[in-house]
Scaffold this active site. Sequence first.
Site, PDB file in Angstrom:
ATOM      1  CG  ASP A   1      -1.716   1.175   1.442  1.00  0.00           C
ATOM      2  OD1 ASP A   1      -2.671   1.284   0.669  1.00  0.00           O
ATOM      3  OD2 ASP A   1      -1.463   2.017   2.337  1.00  0.00           O
TER       4      ASP A   1
ATOM      5  CD  GLU B   1      15.995  -4.525   4.634  1.00  0.00           C
ATOM      6  OE1 GLU B   1      15.899  -3.316   4.317  1.00  0.00           O
ATOM      7  OE2 GLU B   1      16.117  -4.894   5.819  1.00  0.00           O
TER       8      GLU B   1
HETATM    9  C1  GLC Z   1      -3.815   3.540  -0.299  1.00  0.00           C
HETATM   10  C2  GLC Z   1      -5.120   2.787  -0.154  1.00  0.00           C
HETATM   11  C3  GLC Z   1      -6.154   3.736   0.350  1.00  0.00           C
HETATM   12  C4  GLC Z   1      -5.731   4.205   1.725  1.00  0.00           C
HETATM   13  C5  GLC Z   1      -4.349   4.851   1.660  1.00  0.00           C
HETATM   14  C6  GLC Z   1      -3.764   5.021   3.020  1.00  0.00           C
HETATM   15  O1  GLC Z   1      -3.873   4.525  -1.252  1.00  0.00           O
HETATM   16  O2  GLC Z   1      -5.454   2.193  -1.371  1.00  0.00           O
HETATM   17  O3  GLC Z   1      -7.421   3.152   0.418  1.00  0.00           O
HETATM   18  O4  GLC Z   1      -6.648   5.138   2.228  1.00  0.00           O
HETATM   19  O5  GLC Z   1      -3.425   4.042   0.945  1.00  0.00           O
HETATM   20  O6  GLC Z   1      -3.408   3.784   3.571  1.00  0.00           O
END
Ligand code: GLC
Length: 596
Positions: free
Chosen positions: A244, A295
Amino acid sequence: MHWTKTIASCASALLLGAVVLAAGEQSARAQQQPKSTASAEQDWWKNAVIYEIYPRSFQDSNGDGVGDLNGITQRLDYLKALGVDAIWLSPVYPSPQADFGYDISDYENIDPQYGTLADFDRLVAEANKRHIRVIMDMVMNHTSDKHKWFLESRSSRANPYRDWYMWHDGKNQTATDKGEVPNNWQSAFGHSAWEWDETTRQYYYHKFYIQQPDLNWNNPKVHEAFKAIIAFWLKRGVGGFRFDAITTLYEDPNLVDDDVLKDKDGKPTLNAYGDIALNDSRTNNLPGVHPVMAEMRAAADKFTSNKFPGTRVFIGETYLPNVAELEKQYGTADEPEFHLPMDTQIGFINKLDVATFRARLTDAEENLGGHTPLLVFDNHDNPRLDARYGDGVHDTDIQRVISTILFASKGASLFYYGDEIGMKTTPPTRKEDVKDPVGVTGWPKEKGRDGERTPMQWDASANAGFSKAASTWLPVPPTYSVVNAKAEQADPNSLFAWYQALIRLKKTNPALASGEEAQIDSQNPKVLSWVRRVSGAPAVVVSVNFTADPQTVSLAAPGSESRVKTLLKTPGAADPASLGSIVLGPYGVYVGEIQR
Ligand code: GLC
């Protein structure tokens, strides 16, 4: 704000002039040998079909109005019938749910709303029985402010976890005055990215919500902690991770202000939150992310298990301004990073513009250093396809166009639950109904992401078959009586049937499974056409009409009129007599094998 607005506009168009169908097969790679099972397991991700599930909204099994893991397990046969290789679950870890799971308070457990670790293990086992891998979301940029690391970190400046997060003094701070925020950096969710903490009298940095403090990736202990978390889930048999917000791991250590975006008259512009709009170049896409990913990848690659064989895939949430930046995310041969960083250059063009699609698909084929592209058009952060590509009249046909690009192009394909039945964006109409914090802060200009997160529409029964609760966490859109999986599964001309047919072709047709790709008829401003070639099997042509008017394309080189055998076409369209005359209806699609 929606994520796609941050993507810089396209590189120059690379138009291939020549019609290449008559060219010999010599340019195609040597015929692939039949693969052993072991190497098929290693390479599964290269032609993978990956389905994103937003677990809150997929299937509620316990009647509380929120989807859960057992609900997903109940629906695995549907996913198997659709033909997916893997499901990516957006976060199901314990979380206060300030950002619906992207604020994690424990990385090694399951939120009770979604079930238990035992439910998770059962989901993985049942999915694996059906040859479906389970991919976890891995949030490394930040934790929840309720995570024990942050609770420790904020408890005192002397705490051993203090430097796990990004703490700074304010500008002009004194013993009695907190001064001003350290600089102008903004949260992607609106307003300053700095939050004052009275207990220890410093500011902490949060790229996203206040409840999502950023981790300090300059601290080696943070690296070790995440390697242990990754190992924890690998041991449970997961098929990989989707990383993410990975491009935001690092910030400029000198805390230099971000640049203000100005309009053509040189005046600052405002974003949807009413803040001065900034170019976030000092908090996004800094190079430190590369050694971190190398890593993590090295640690994951060392992992072996006989529980479920094959490569554990690393997928990246990589909104980047151009193909050169995307190419870097794959790493090097010695230090690989992602297997599949998302190619948001293609899927988030958000306009059916033939030249831009042609240029970016050519980029994916020619300018990613031979790496496998991951095409994606939709996710839980952006309005659904209808809102970004539809015209309100031909939406189903337009979704056929989009899904054909998604599945008949070379590479792996990622799509979002409900796209296969044409679910539409259904945003809240009143501020008091908004659940997403982005919409709460941004209302009314920015309504947040609830509209693309509504419950899956399974059938025409109450709550669309999603839940037996009196009310669901987000309302079920009224379209469900017509737009639902059950009705579409029974209709051979439905969008569901189209997705199923395309996925089957991607898996079984040799040229579509692994053939090289070239754009053809490349001056045509209305129809996008390409050819896939692999030696030892017929080449496949694909044509998609980007307009509401019928179009006729000729894909045969002069003097080499070729016959073509239809593999798939928009329902109701006639078979073409030859490659020299393919007639496409409004937003029509044609996929055919060239017969020699
Ligand atoms: C990414 C996710 C989103 C989330 C953000 C913060 O963009 O897809 O849904 O709000 O990260 O974690």
